[in-house]
Design a protein around this motif. Structure first.
Motif, mmCIF file in Angstrom:
data_model
loop_
_atom_site.group_PDB
_atom_site.id
_atom_site.type_symbol
_atom_site.label_atom_id
_atom_site.label_comp_id
_atom_site.label_asym_id
_atom_site.label_seq_id
_atom_site.Cartn_x
_atom_site.Cartn_y
_atom_site.Cartn_z
ATOM 1 N N SER A 1 7.502 5.970 -12.275
ATOM 2 C CA SER A 1 8.201 5.809 -10.994
ATOM 3 C C SER A 1 7.256 5.237 -9.940
ATOM 4 N N ALA A 2 5.996 5.660 -9.971
ATOM 5 C CA ALA A 2 5.011 5.135 -9.027
ATOM 6 C C ALA A 2 4.771 3.649 -9.263
ATOM 7 N N VAL A 3 4.736 3.242 -10.522
ATOM 8 C CA VAL A 3 4.570 1.817 -10.833
ATOM 9 C C VAL A 3 5.745 1.027 -10.257
ATOM 10 N N VAL A 4 6.954 1.545 -10.434
ATOM 11 C CA VAL A 4 8.147 0.895 -9.866
ATOM 12 C C VAL A 4 8.021 0.830 -8.341
ATOM 13 N N GLU A 5 7.663 1.976 -7.735
ATOM 14 C CA GLU A 5 7.570 2.038 -6.275
ATOM 15 C C GLU A 5 6.490 1.117 -5.722
ATOM 16 N N ILE A 6 5.317 1.150 -6.307
ATOM 17 C CA ILE A 6 4.209 0.318 -5.809
ATOM 18 C C ILE A 6 4.501 -1.159 -6.056
ATOM 19 N N MET B 1 10.296 11.195 3.712
ATOM 20 C CA MET B 1 9.810 11.250 5.092
ATOM 21 C C MET B 1 8.333 11.650 5.117
ATOM 22 N N LEU B 2 7.976 12.604 4.280
ATOM 23 C CA LEU B 2 6.575 13.010 4.189
ATOM 24 C C LEU B 2 5.718 11.859 3.669
ATOM 25 N N SER B 3 6.206 11.174 2.653
ATOM 26 C CA SER B 3 5.476 10.048 2.077
ATOM 27 C C SER B 3 5.287 8.926 3.091
ATOM 28 N N LEU B 4 6.338 8.615 3.840
ATOM 29 C CA LEU B 4 6.240 7.558 4.854
ATOM 30 C C LEU B 4 5.243 7.945 5.947
ATOM 31 N N LEU C 1 -0.415 7.449 8.201
ATOM 32 C CA LEU C 1 -1.714 8.076 8.491
ATOM 33 C C LEU C 1 -2.835 7.439 7.676
ATOM 34 N N PHE C 2 -2.601 7.287 6.372
ATOM 35 C CA PHE C 2 -3.624 6.679 5.517
ATOM 36 C C PHE C 2 -3.894 5.237 5.937
ATOM 37 N N PHE C 3 -2.823 4.493 6.228
ATOM 38 C CA PHE C 3 -2.964 3.079 6.567
ATOM 39 C C PHE C 3 -3.709 2.887 7.891
ATOM 40 N N HIS C 4 -3.418 3.718 8.883
ATOM 41 C CA HIS C 4 -4.026 3.547 10.206
ATOM 42 C C HIS C 4 -5.403 4.188 10.336
ATOM 43 N N SER D 1 -2.913 3.149 0.543
ATOM 44 C CA SER D 1 -2.174 4.139 1.332
ATOM 45 C C SER D 1 -0.938 4.606 0.588
ATOM 46 N N LYS D 2 -0.249 3.676 -0.055
ATOM 47 C CA LYS D 2 0.956 4.011 -0.826
ATOM 48 C C LYS D 2 0.589 4.897 -2.009
ATOM 49 N N ILE D 3 -0.463 4.559 -2.725
ATOM 50 C CA ILE D 3 -0.885 5.335 -3.896
ATOM 51 C C ILE D 3 -1.214 6.772 -3.500
ATOM 52 N N PHE D 4 -1.995 6.957 -2.453
ATOM 53 C CA PHE D 4 -2.398 8.308 -2.073
ATOM 54 C C PHE D 4 -1.243 9.114 -1.490
ATOM 55 N N ALA D 5 -0.324 8.461 -0.799
ATOM 56 C CA ALA D 5 0.870 9.169 -0.313
ATOM 57 C C ALA D 5 1.710 9.652 -1.496
ATOM 58 N N ILE D 6 1.833 8.820 -2.517
ATOM 59 C CA ILE D 6 2.594 9.194 -3.719
ATOM 60 C C ILE D 6 1.943 10.383 -4.415
ATOM 61 N N ILE D 7 0.642 10.383 -4.533
ATOM 62 C CA ILE D 7 -0.062 11.471 -5.220
ATOM 63 C C ILE D 7 0.182 12.809 -4.515
#
Length: 152
Positions: free
Chosen positions: A21-26, A98-101, A106-109, A129-135
């Motif tokens: 799912s992460a591969v699809v999302e990323i 919402m938590l992931s976004l 936060l990670f991106f900025h 940022s996307k990878i770490f939010a997913i984790i």
């Protein structure tokens, strides 16, 4: 002993389903972050939010993909009807989104400010940022989905 093996198998299947799912999302996020700004220039900065549409669309597709994998391979039939199960899954996933976004922003900025090169791969701040939010969200999702939605 059998319970331990079954429990480990479920965790491994959850990790595999989450990984796919992460591969699809990323992948969808990367495509969206490259092409959507050409159509919607505000995608680059929507009131201080970076890549909102790419984030939401990629996450929604990954949630639906993860639901199918979860009911087919990871969890047993839940204690609820299929409709309630899907509704609860979507509610939990919406909160997780919402938590992931938020974590992504936060990670991106504040955390991933430059590209990171690892061997042949170069990871942009957006992708990191996307990878770490997913984790982070995945760890929470397993517990909640197992205990609340499916047979705990």
């Amino acid at each position: 002993m059998k319970e331990i093996i079954i429990k480990q198998k479920q965790i491994l299947l959850f990790i595999l389903a989450g990984g796919l799912s992460a591969v699809v999302e990323i992948g969808l996020f990367k495509l969206g972050s490259v092409y959507l700004p050409k159509i919607f220039p505000s995608e680059l900065n929507f009131y201080g939010i970076k890549y909102p549409l790419s984030n939401v669309l990629s996450t929604l597709c990954a949630i639906l993909f993860n639901y199918v994998l979860s009911i087919c391979f990871v969890f047993e039939q839940g204690k609820h009807s299929k409709k309630k199960e899907f509704l609860y899954f979507m509610i939990v996933s919406s909160i997780s989104t919402m938590l992931s976004l938020s974590l992504f922003q936060l990670f991106f900025h504040y955390v991933f400010l430059e590209n990171v090169s690892i061997s042949l791969f170069v990871f942009s701040p957006e992708v990191l940022s996307k990878i770490f939010a997913i984790i982070v969200v995945s760890i929470l999702n397993y517990s909640v989905k197992k205990k609340i939605i499916f047979n705990g």
